[in-house]
Structures are given as structure tokens and as C-alpha cells.
Enzyme design. Sequence first.
Site, PDB file in Angstrom:
ATOM      1  N   VAL A  54     -18.656   2.974 -12.838  1.00 15.64           N
ATOM      2  CA  VAL A  54     -18.432   4.188 -13.628  1.00 15.64           C
ATOM      3  C   VAL A  54     -19.732   4.995 -13.734  1.00 15.64           C
ATOM      4  O   VAL A  54     -19.716   6.229 -13.726  1.00 15.64           O
ATOM      5  CB  VAL A  54     -17.895   3.838 -15.042  1.00 15.64           C
ATOM      6  N   CYS A  55     -20.868   4.287 -13.794  1.00 17.85           N
ATOM      7  CA  CYS A  55     -22.164   4.937 -14.043  1.00 17.85           C
ATOM      8  C   CYS A  55     -22.502   6.059 -13.053  1.00 17.85           C
ATOM      9  O   CYS A  55     -22.887   7.148 -13.483  1.00 17.85           O
ATOM     10  CB  CYS A  55     -23.281   3.903 -14.071  1.00 17.85           C
ATOM     11  N   PRO A  56     -22.349   5.857 -11.726  1.00 16.61           N
ATOM     12  CA  PRO A  56     -22.707   6.965 -10.836  1.00 16.61           C
ATOM     13  C   PRO A  56     -21.822   8.190 -11.013  1.00 16.61           C
ATOM     14  O   PRO A  56     -22.274   9.319 -10.821  1.00 16.61           O
ATOM     15  CB  PRO A  56     -22.569   6.365  -9.428  1.00 16.61           C
ATOM     16  N   GLU A  58     -20.679   9.241 -13.872  1.00 17.38           N
ATOM     17  CA  GLU A  58     -21.214   9.925 -15.057  1.00 17.38           C
ATOM     18  C   GLU A  58     -22.494  10.679 -14.731  1.00 17.38           C
ATOM     19  O   GLU A  58     -22.689  11.825 -15.136  1.00 17.38           O
ATOM     20  CB  GLU A  58     -21.528   8.913 -16.161  1.00 17.38           C
ATOM     21  N   LEU A  59     -23.399  10.037 -13.991  1.00 20.16           N
ATOM     22  CA  LEU A  59     -24.670  10.672 -13.671  1.00 20.16           C
ATOM     23  C   LEU A  59     -24.485  11.869 -12.744  1.00 20.16           C
ATOM     24  O   LEU A  59     -25.202  12.866 -12.853  1.00 20.16           O
ATOM     25  CB  LEU A  59     -25.652   9.655 -13.068  1.00 20.16           C
TER      26      LEU A  59
END
Length: 201
Positions: A54-56, A58-59
Site C-alpha cells: 500500500v505504501c508506494p 500512498e507516496l
Amino acid sequence: MEEKVVLVGQEVPDFEMETYDPSTGKFGKFSLADAKKENKWTILFFYPADFTFVCPTELADLAEKYEELKKLGAEVVSVSTDTKFVHLAWQKDEKLLANVKYPMGADPTGKISRMFGVYDCNTGLALRGTFIINPEGKLVSSEVNFYNVGRNADELVRKMKANAYLMSHPDEACPAKWEPGKKTLKPSEELVGQVYEALQG
């Protein structure tokens, strides 16, 4: 001794952290004291870990709004408990991060994550926390999600616009879904029970 968590409305203690800056390809540091000296807002965008799922997304979403946030006077720093070296490797490997230009903060000891109450002792990771600090160093906005729910940078921009407006209009308040140019509220005795009428006028 456990560190005190900073709450909305409180002064944020000065802190520094190492960064990897994709715009220059260099390591550096972020200092809250320096941001205050430069009269900048600070947006801290905590996320669990590099090389995850999920993190990439969001970034990448945040990267699309970075220039707009900068124009509002804010510096954005993404933060995880990874080191600056891992940030460098991830940003170069992950195509979703190709447009990331904001500094990526390293918090390997979890000190900064603990300060904002997003450090998970069971995993050593940070929850998804977004924090807005005004140029005076006061925490004015806080949002925390669990690991499995990504955020929306559109709402972050809206909150940043509202907070920037209220900094120069401290006697006003922004209603739900407020955008620049829309009506604000001026809290007073007359407004009690008359918000509908105030918004129509």
C-alpha cells in the site's frame, strides 16, 4: 522513561532526522527548528515500511500533490523506520516512486514515530499517520490509519489550505468540505443554532 506523545494543539519539540532526497539523489537532514526559522509548515507522512504494497501507492499519490503543498508554504517529509539507505534503494527500484521529489525521512530508532504516537512496538513499524505542524511549531492536524487503509492526498491538500487560511484568519472556522472561496463561520453567540442561516447568507 516513555516519551510524551504530542497532541493536536500542542507545541512540537524540535527534532532532526536523516533524509534521502530523491530530487538531488543526496542524503541530508530535516530539522523542525530550520523549518520554523524559514516560516514553513511541516507535513509529516508516516508509513509502515519501504518495499511493501500500500505504501508506494500512498507516496505516489502524495507526489502528485507535492508542488501544490509547497506553494501553500509546506515542506513534506515521508517517514518510516527504514534507514536512508533503504529509502534510496526503494525509490530507485519502485517505478511508482519515480515522481517522488520530497525528502524521505529515516526514523530507524522509532523516536520520531513515538513522539507522534504512531510507533507500533509489536512490529517496530509506524502506522499511517499524517501530521500538519504550523510555522510556529504547533501541531494543528493529526490523522492515523491502521496498516491496511491507504490515505487520500486530496484531503490532505484541503486540510492544508484550510489551516493556512485560518492562520491569517484566526477568528474564523472552516465548515465541512471547505475549499478556498467558500463561506467560513465566525463563532459567536449569534451563530449558536443558526449555522444553516449563516452558510446560506
